[in-house]
Design an enzyme around this catalytic site. Structure first.
Site, PDB file in Angstrom:
ATOM      1  N   ARG A  61       0.906  -1.108   0.027  1.00  0.00           N
ATOM      2  CA  ARG A  61       0.079   0.199   0.188  1.00  0.00           C
ATOM      3  C   ARG A  61       0.978   1.278  -0.030  1.00  0.00           C
ATOM      4  NH1 ARG A  61       0.951  -1.387   5.208  1.00  0.00           N
ATOM      5  NH2 ARG A  61       1.330   0.154   6.765  1.00  0.00           N
TER       6      ARG A  61
ATOM      7  N   ASP B  41      -2.223  -2.967  11.187  1.00  0.00           N
ATOM      8  CA  ASP B  41      -2.373  -2.802   9.799  1.00  0.00           C
ATOM      9  C   ASP B  41      -1.740  -4.274   9.139  1.00  0.00           C
ATOM     10  OD1 ASP B  41       0.189  -2.010  10.370  1.00  0.00           O
ATOM     11  OD2 ASP B  41       0.660  -1.733   8.239  1.00  0.00           O
ATOM     12  N   GLU B  42      -2.145  -4.475   7.965  1.00  0.00           N
ATOM     13  CA  GLU B  42      -1.515  -5.795   7.384  1.00  0.00           C
ATOM     14  C   GLU B  42      -1.293  -6.774   7.852  1.00  0.00           C
ATOM     15  OE1 GLU B  42       0.802  -3.012   3.824  1.00  0.00           O
ATOM     16  OE2 GLU B  42       2.046  -3.598   5.511  1.00  0.00           O
ATOM     17  N   ALA B  43      -2.426  -7.264   8.967  1.00  0.00           N
ATOM     18  CA  ALA B  43      -2.262  -8.220   9.569  1.00  0.00           C
ATOM     19  C   ALA B  43      -2.790  -9.723   8.912  1.00  0.00           C
ATOM     20  CB  ALA B  43      -3.024  -8.156  10.956  1.00  0.00           C
TER      21      ALA B  43
END
Length: 529
Positions: free
Chosen positions: A5, A335-337
């Site tokens: 991202r 985030d981004e887990a």
């Protein structure tokens, strides 16, 4: 968030203008740059109002900095603000600038006035005339901001004249931040202090520290010593890494606090945790520690949500961090887990948020928290961009409607690690190229559909360091774009005009040069030859 991202004249009146992006001319390749701006027109961020009037003040060898008594027992703090301002002015001017108590007499006069109108808690009024310069604010923080404006009105070097007139000013948003990632590549406290000074002079008031990630753990934790000792001994590309001691962290927090910059530390979880998992096998569901990681992929790591030991880890780490941090916020990432199932993610974030509250702090998390159950008062930091899914944007808007303040950090506007263009050597481009005009030309108060300005706590410019390894690369990517973020956070919406801003930015070049800041001479800014 990462790879995936990842106008002023004699009377300044700030009228309504468009925030549509526009490309400026390249002064080095064509027409001559515009005529030089008058001093009040050069101020950045643009103030609420500024009026030039009458003769100015002769800033020279006889100048004295005077600190008046502060209301509510703040006299000592006013004195400290005066001492710091004198120090900041001495360097470029070479003047002695003694600091004396008492606000009567010629010179630079600092005074607290709890009833000062039109300035709010962080604003100020600056008035310059033949007898001196008056800096008046309701709070010491406001006096400090006034001093930073004065720094832009004195000559870049040596004595000279502070133009006559009045500036009345206050911020648009309470939160005006910048983030630096010291986890991907390690940076020292002294390097971060330099950034604090650079940010504070443009009225940025928050430093977000990304302290942990897959590649490194950068802060000593007494209860889990291998986090820093082992998890900190590496970085992207296989370098030696490093970590800060608790005393070094306290030193930075105090240094920033003296400049009215709050530190918001981030421990990213439950993903972005490989450095922790490599340090302690017990944090892994299978009880086996993975090797340390030196690449830049994301989304592959996760704390073991099912283990109670995980929550002991969260409690002890965040407890120590809360004790070290006087500010109100703790950032817990989120985030981004991708390696954590959605139900487990929500359950983990419930417990992590409870820990933050129990230690007397307010949660900040990346906007993915909107897909779970944000705790009462939790702040969401939005890093999406023009191609972010409508469902994700709607979830953030719903969280805002439910009362959760937002920090806006759109990746294709203010991620400072995004390349300016194809020729930029450091940085990434997964969110697209971000030239200076694009970085500035958006309105935080009307950026997200369904989110009113009242729901926006502020703005922040993150600098991720996967491909940023040196101070020179850091400054090249941050400057001048972080100055646009400073204006977006401070100045009235009516002031947001690219053409006017580009000229103000170009006028800052001599000061940036004098401070040795290695900025990018963007072709969309009308720099002087």
């Amino acid at each position: 968030m990462r790879v995936l991202r990842r106008a002023l004249g004699t009377l300044l009146v700030l009228g309504a203008v468009s925030c549509t992006a526009a490309r400026g001319d390249d002064a080095s390749a064509g027409d001559d740059p515009p005529a030089a701006l008058a001093p009040f027109e050069q101020l950045l961020p643009a103030p609420v109002s500024a009026r030039a009037s009458g003769p100015g003040y002769s800033f020279g060898p006889g100048t004295v900095v005077r600190t008046g008594p502060g209301t509510g027992g703040k006299g000592e703090e006013v004195r400290r603000v005066g001492e710091l301002l004198a120090e900041q002015l001495r360097g470029p001017s070479g003047l002695p600038l003694p600091v004396v108590e008492g606000a009567r007499g010629d010179g630079i006069r600092l005074r607290i006035d709890a009833a000062a109108e039109g300035v709010g808690e962080e604003g100020y009024r600056l008035t310059s005339g033949p007898s001196g310069v008056d800096l008046v604010a309701r709070t010491p923080a406001g006096l400090f901001r006034a001093g930073q404006t004065l720094r832009q009105l004195v000559p870049v070097a040596g004595p000279g004249t502070v133009p006559g007139g009045t500036v009345t000013d206050r911020p648009r948003f309470a939160y005006r931040g910048a983030m630096v990632d010291i986890a991907r590549h390690f940076f020292t406290v002294d390097q971060v202090k330099r950034y604090v000074d650079q940010l504070a002079q443009y009225k940025i008031n928050t430093l977000h520290l990304h302290l942990t990630d897959d590649q490194g753990w950068r802060l000593a934790i007494d209860s889990w010593p291998r986090l820093a000792q082992y998890g900190g001994a590496g970085e992207v590309g296989g370098g030696p890494g490093g970590h800060w001691t608790k005393d070094e962290y306290r030193e930075l927090v105090a240094y920033a606090g003296e400049r009215y910059v709050d530190v918001v530390p981030e421990i990213d979880m439950p993903g972005h945790t490989n450095a922790a998992l490599a340090s302690y096998a017990e944090l892994n569901c299978d009880g086996k520690a993975p090797p340390r990681y030196t690449g830049i992929k994301v989304g592959f790591s996760s704390l073991c949500v099912a283990k109670e030991r995980t929550y002991e880890f969260v409690d002890e780490v965040l407890g120590e961090l809360a004790e070290l941090t006087p500010g109100r916020y703790l950032h817990i990432g989120g985030d981004e887990a991708h390696a954590t199932p959605a139900a487990d993610y929500a359950a983990f974030m419930d417990r992590a948020q409870e820990v933050v509250g129990r230690h007397g702090k307010t949660v900040v998390a990346w906007h993915q928290l909107a897909s779970a159950r944000p705790a009462a008062g939790a702040v969401l930091q939005y890093w999406g961009h023009d191609k972010t899914a409508a469902a994700d944007r709607s979830a953030v808007a719903a969280a805002a409607e439910a009362g959760h303040p937002l920090i806006l950090s759109p990746a294709d506007r203010v991620y400072l690690d995004m390349k300016y263009g194809a020729a930029t050597k450091p940085g990434l481009s997964w969110a697209g190229y971000v030239p200076v005009a694009r970085s500035y030309s958006w309105n935080p108060g009307a950026y997200l559909a369904g989110v009113p300005e009242s729901a926006v706590l502020g703005v922040e410019a993150p600098l991720w360091t996967e491909n940023v390894a040196t101070r020179g690369e850091w400054e090249l990517m941050a400057f001048p774009r972080v100055l646009g973020l400073a204006e977006l956070g401070w100045s009235p919406a009516a002031a947001l005009d690219w053409t006017a801003y580009g000229r103000r930015l170009a006028a800052q070049a001599p000061r940036l040069d004098a401070q040795g800041i290695g900025y990018f001479r963007a072709p969309d800014v009308p720099w002087a030859r």
